[in-house]
Design an enzyme around this catalytic site. Structure first.
Site, PDB file in Angstrom:
ATOM      1  N   GLY A   1      38.459  -6.016  39.074  1.00 35.95           N
ATOM      2  CA  GLY A   1      38.667  -6.844  37.906  1.00 35.95           C
ATOM      3  C   GLY A   1      38.112  -8.248  38.059  1.00 35.95           C
ATOM      4  O   GLY A   1      37.670  -8.854  37.101  1.00 35.95           O
TER       5      GLY A   1
ATOM      6  N   VAL B   1      34.510  -5.851  45.401  1.00 36.74           N
ATOM      7  CA  VAL B   1      35.445  -5.822  46.514  1.00 36.74           C
ATOM      8  C   VAL B   1      34.718  -5.263  47.727  1.00 36.74           C
ATOM      9  O   VAL B   1      34.166  -4.175  47.675  1.00 36.74           O
ATOM     10  CB  VAL B   1      36.660  -4.925  46.182  1.00 36.74           C
ATOM     11  CG1 VAL B   1      37.585  -4.852  47.385  1.00 36.74           C
ATOM     12  CG2 VAL B   1      37.401  -5.462  44.982  1.00 36.74           C
TER      13      VAL B   1
ATOM     14  N   ASP C   1      46.497   0.267  35.282  1.00 37.71           N
ATOM     15  CA  ASP C   1      45.191   0.881  35.526  1.00 37.71           C
ATOM     16  C   ASP C   1      45.240   1.760  36.769  1.00 37.71           C
ATOM     17  O   ASP C   1      44.357   1.722  37.626  1.00 37.71           O
ATOM     18  CB  ASP C   1      44.109  -0.191  35.665  1.00 37.71           C
ATOM     19  CG  ASP C   1      42.708   0.409  35.549  1.00 37.71           C
ATOM     20  OD1 ASP C   1      42.596   1.538  35.029  1.00 37.71           O
ATOM     21  OD2 ASP C   1      41.736  -0.234  35.984  1.00 37.71           O
TER      22      ASP C   1
END
Ligand SMILES: *[C@@H]1O[C@H](CO)[C@@H](O)[C@H](O)[C@H]1NC(C)=O
Ligand SMILES: *[C@@H]1O[C@H](CO)[C@@H](O)[C@H](O)[C@H]1NC(C)=O
Ligand SMILES: *[C@@H]1O[C@H](CO)[C@@H](O)[C@H](O)[C@H]1NC(C)=O
Ligand SMILES: *[C@@H]1O[C@H](CO)[C@@H](O)[C@H](O)[C@H]1NC(C)=O
Ligand SMILES: *[C@@H]1O[C@H](CO)[C@@H](O)[C@H](O)[C@H]1NC(C)=O
Ligand SMILES: *[C@@H]1O[C@H](CO)[C@@H](O)[C@H](O)[C@H]1NC(C)=O
Ligand SMILES: *[C@@H]1O[C@H](CO)[C@@H](O)[C@H](O)[C@H]1NC(C)=O
Length: 751
Positions: free
Chosen positions: A497, A501, A559
């Site tokens: 988000g 990562v 999510d």
């Protein structure tokens, strides 16, 4: 003298049939059917003879079910010309016509068959079809005349509703005036011949209810009658020769009929129950508010889950705002921005709709959706387009001209529709996306600033130098650059988000990547046997329970998906990516958002459609993950040659047929215990039930998974049919944090 026998009492009416002193199996010119005799089908299921309806003194020639104790007439010959005395005789003429006489001489009804014939005979088929056969044709199936071509108020299995375009024959149903009088009332059901033909119920000269056009699987306005019905199959044929609708029974020994009821203006489907010896009302239309034809006026959209039910379609506003807000929707809606044919319009995609009235429509069976779009843009009065047939990836083209009437919003099922919008309207959409991006960036900066502030404060408190006691290890940039191999994409775990990562960064070191990396990969899935999968399932369940219940603040993840479950070196699952998580304070249990963000395939219906999220929407996602773990297949994108259900629907079908074990990943070999697997599937099905209130909470789920206690039967899952949503996932990346419609808009920018 006539001998009457009382065959039946129905709730409001009873029918008196003449006692069948003799039943015969065919009628020929030399052997007419006088009153007092009946004609019976071969298998004894239907009977033709004279009857008196209700308290009426009039007599009619009709067909009824022979083997049930409730007198049920399915066809009447002389609907408008009753016989008022006890005479009556049905004759086959030598020229091949059929005549009903009273007093041996007056013709009260005639089939008007004009085909030349030799040795014609009349027979009642096992289907309930009364047929006049030319002696020369034998069993060829060619008929001089058949009662199925002239329906009364009842549609039987195998009977066509609609048109024979070669002869101009229109088969339609007309209700009885009342239970005493079979003459036609003003309630009718017929197939409208138009660009895209559809079945319509009429109340007098007013359209009353549409089922929506046929989409290859069902009617777009009746998503609840799927193609996979265990009892019925449906057929809709539309070609140069014929346009008709027909249903059949999968088990021929069942009795089922569709009948028009003038008393309460409904079309009802009954099936016979041997147990109770009564007709059971299975379904009827119209049955809810939004079924009422054109309730929301032109360009309005009826959504029975909203208050008020009528909404203007996106891009439209009430024509008369005063009337609209006081509940008078008859004026309908008009565009915010007028179309400008020359300047180039675009389209907004709407999902799960009952498609608009197709009176002014045009169809091409072979065009692709893209060609369809082009076709619509060519004509300034084209308002909308979509696929004609939604099977597979969709095919064919329907376009609509003029105002859009009688659209309805469903929660699932229904169809996509692309509605034309002016460039200005779409431009407004673009601006919105920009605003979202900017606000997300601002929020992100504030959050990062806040985190830094907290971190610095903490560090000061601890007086530095005591890194061992800190919860998060801290790395300097060179370490990170080294660890991520200068941020190389090889070391990227995924796009989260708030940015990419990388391994080691932010998250605890998770050498085994994420769950989806294993369960959906043909070779890697072999590495996780049943025990491991159960271990992972239990871990996710406890992790979610912690978020929902045990952490100080109630956290809704929003999510949860296989790719957000990371695995450490011992294959312990860790729920990750809280980019969309929401904290609830105190007793708050649910909230609503206008901006639905998440991942298709994992989102619960109430969240995806209404933006309602709660711990139960996470439970839904959990259920999906469990089924994915067991089957090794993705819910979204799941394909089966026999049906268009997603994984949820597929498991549900197998569950209902007691074949649930068949969903298991074939890679699992025999490393499992049958009862454990079934229990897992059972719990998962409870988690993905359509209504959030039916789903268990996570503490119950943990208990259910760990015990042998009996479980309730699961109800229908939510979103079990794959919807025609945009192909790519709506990722959790905030830049694409937009609803379905806006995704389309952002895609349009590339035009
Ligand atoms: C029956 O109908 C015939 C023809 O319409 C009429 O002449 C006769 O009077 C009627 N009889 C009765 C009993 O109503
Ligand atoms: C009708 O015809 C039958 C035999 O053909 C005869 O017995 C009967 O009397 C006739 N009825 C009338 C009303 O003419
Ligand atoms: C047969 O023709 C007559 C006279 O034209 C008409 O009144 C009647 O309705 C027709 N019957 C049927 C079953 O169409
Ligand atoms: C019409 O429907 C009502 C209830 O839905 C039922 O009671 C009535 O018997 C029906 N009428 C006929 C003629 O079937
Ligand atoms: C068809 O229905 C009958 C009556 O309900 C039942 O006894 C029979 O087993 C069914 N046949 C099949 C093939 O399902
Ligand atoms: C339908 O579309 C195809 C492909 O664009 C075209 O070849 C065909 O002529 C069209 N048919 C009609 C009836 O317009
Ligand atoms: C657009 O479609 C309408 C309705 O079918 C038709 O009457 C009109 O001729 C079409 N216009 C063009 C330019 O094709």
């Amino acid at each position: 003298m006539d001998v009457f026998t009382l065959i039946a009492f129905a709730s409001t009416c009873f029918l008196i049939f003449l006692k069948a002193s003799t039943a015969i199996d065919s009628i020929s010119p030399s052997e007419p059917l006088p009153h007092g005799k009946t004609l019976v089908s071969n298998d004894g299921s239907f009977e033709l003879g004279f009857f008196r309806p209700g308290s009426s003194g009039n007599r009619y020639l009709g067909i009824w079910y022979k083997n049930i104790p409730v007198g049920t007439v399915v066809w009447v010959a002389n609907r408008v010309n009753p016989i008022n005395d006890s005479s009556g005789m049905l004759m086959v003429t030598t020229t091949g016509d059929l005549q009903l006489l009273s007093q041996n001489i007056t013709v009260v009804w005639s089939a008007n068959s004009t085909k030349a014939a030799q040795n014609p005979i009349l027979q009642l088929l096992n289907s309930g079809n009364l047929v006049l056969i030319d002696g020369r044709d034998g069993n060829s199936g060619a008929y001089l005349w058949q009662s199925f071509d002239y329906p009364s108020d009842t549609l039987l299995p195998g009977m066509k509703l609609g048109w024979d375009l070669r002869t101009g024959l229109d088969r339609r149903l007309l209700a009885w005036k009342n239970s005493d009088d079979p003459s036609p009332g003003d309630f009718t059901w017929e197939i409208e011949l138009q660009g895209n033909p559809e079945a319509v119920l009429w109340k007098g000269s007013q359209k009353y209810f549409r089922s929506g056009p046929w989409n290859g699987i069902g009617f777009s306005g009746a998503p609840y009658l799927g193609p996979d019905n265990l009892v019925f199959s449906y057929e809709f044929v539309s070609n140069e020769e014929e346009v008709y609708y027909m249903f059949s029974l999968k088990n021929k020994s069942l009795l089922s009929r569709i009948v028009l009821n003038q008393t309460d203006y409904t079309r009802q489907r009954y099936t016979w129950s041997e147990e109770t010896r009564t007709w059971k009302l299975l379904t009827f239309v119209p049955n809810e508010y939004c079924d009422k034809y054109g309730l929301c006026g032109t360009n309005g959209n009826c959504d029975s889950t909203q208050l008020p039910a009528c909404q203007c379609l996106k891009g439209f506003k009430p024509k008369s705002p005063g009337g609209w807000s006081s509940g008078d929707w008859s004026q309908g809606c008009v565009r915010n921005k007028p179309l400008n044919c020359q300047a180039g319009d675009g389209f907004i995609q709407f999902g799960t709709l009952k498609l608009p009235d197709a009176t002014h429509s045009w169809v091409n069976k072979t065009m692709s959706l893209k060609e369809c779009r082009g076709k619509c843009l060519q004509n300034c009065s084209c308002m909308a387009y979509t696929s004609l047939d939604i099977r597979g990836r969709g095919s064919g083209c329907v376009i609509w001209f003029g105002d859009l009437v009688d659209i309805r919003q469903f929660q699932f099922g229904g169809q996509d529709l692309f509605i034309r919008m002016s460039a200005l309207e779409l431009g407004y959409g673009k601006k919105q996306v920009v605003i979202i991006v900017i606000s997300v960036m601002l929020t992100g900066m504030v959050v990062i600033g806040l985190l830094c502030y907290i971190w610095i404060k903490r560090r000061r408190k601890q007086g530095g130098g005591e890194n061992e006691e800190m919860e998060l290890p801290i790395f300097d940039l060179t370490t990170i650059v080294k660890a991520t191999d200068n941020f190389s994409s090889d070391n990227m775990l995924g796009q989260g988000g708030f940015g990419p990562v990388y391994k080691m960064l932010i998250y605890e070191y998770m050498p085994n990547k994420s769950l989806d990396y294993f369960i959906f990969d043909q070779t890697k899935k072999a590495l996780i046997d049943w025990q491991r999968r159960m271990h992972i399932t239990g871990g996710i369940a406890r992790g979610l329970l912690y978020l929902h219940q045990d952490s100080r603040l109630r956290i809704i993840h929003r999510d949860l998906k296989a790719s957000n479950v990371l695995l450490d070196k011992d294959m312990n699952p860790k729920i990750s990516d809280f980019g969309l998580a929401r904290m609830f304070l105190g007793d708050q249990t649910e909230a609503r958002t206008k901006r639905v963000v998440g991942t298709y395939g994992y989102m619960s219906p109430e969240y995806a459609v209404d933006g309602h999220f709660s711990i139960k929407s996470d439970v839904f996602s959990f259920g999906v993950i469990v089924l994915e773990i067991i089957s090794g297949k993705k819910n979204r994108g799941f394909h089966h040659p026999d049906h268009n259900h997603n994984l949820l629907g597929h498991v549900w079908r197998l569950w209902m047929e007691e074949r649930a074990l068949e969903v298991m990943d074939t890679m699992l070999g025999d490393s499992y215990t049958v009862s454990k697997v079934l229990r897992c599937i059972h719990v998962a099905l409870l988690c993905v039930q359509k209504r959030p209130e039916d789903r268990p909470d996570m503490s119950s789920v943990v208990l259910m998974l760990g015990s042998e206690n009996p479980l309730p039967q699961p109800k229908l899952p939510g979103f079990y049919v794959e919807r025609n949503l945009p192909k790519e996932e709506v990722s959790s990346s905030p830049i694409k944090c937009v609803s379905v419609n806006e995704v389309t808009i952002s895609k349009l920018q590339g035009r």
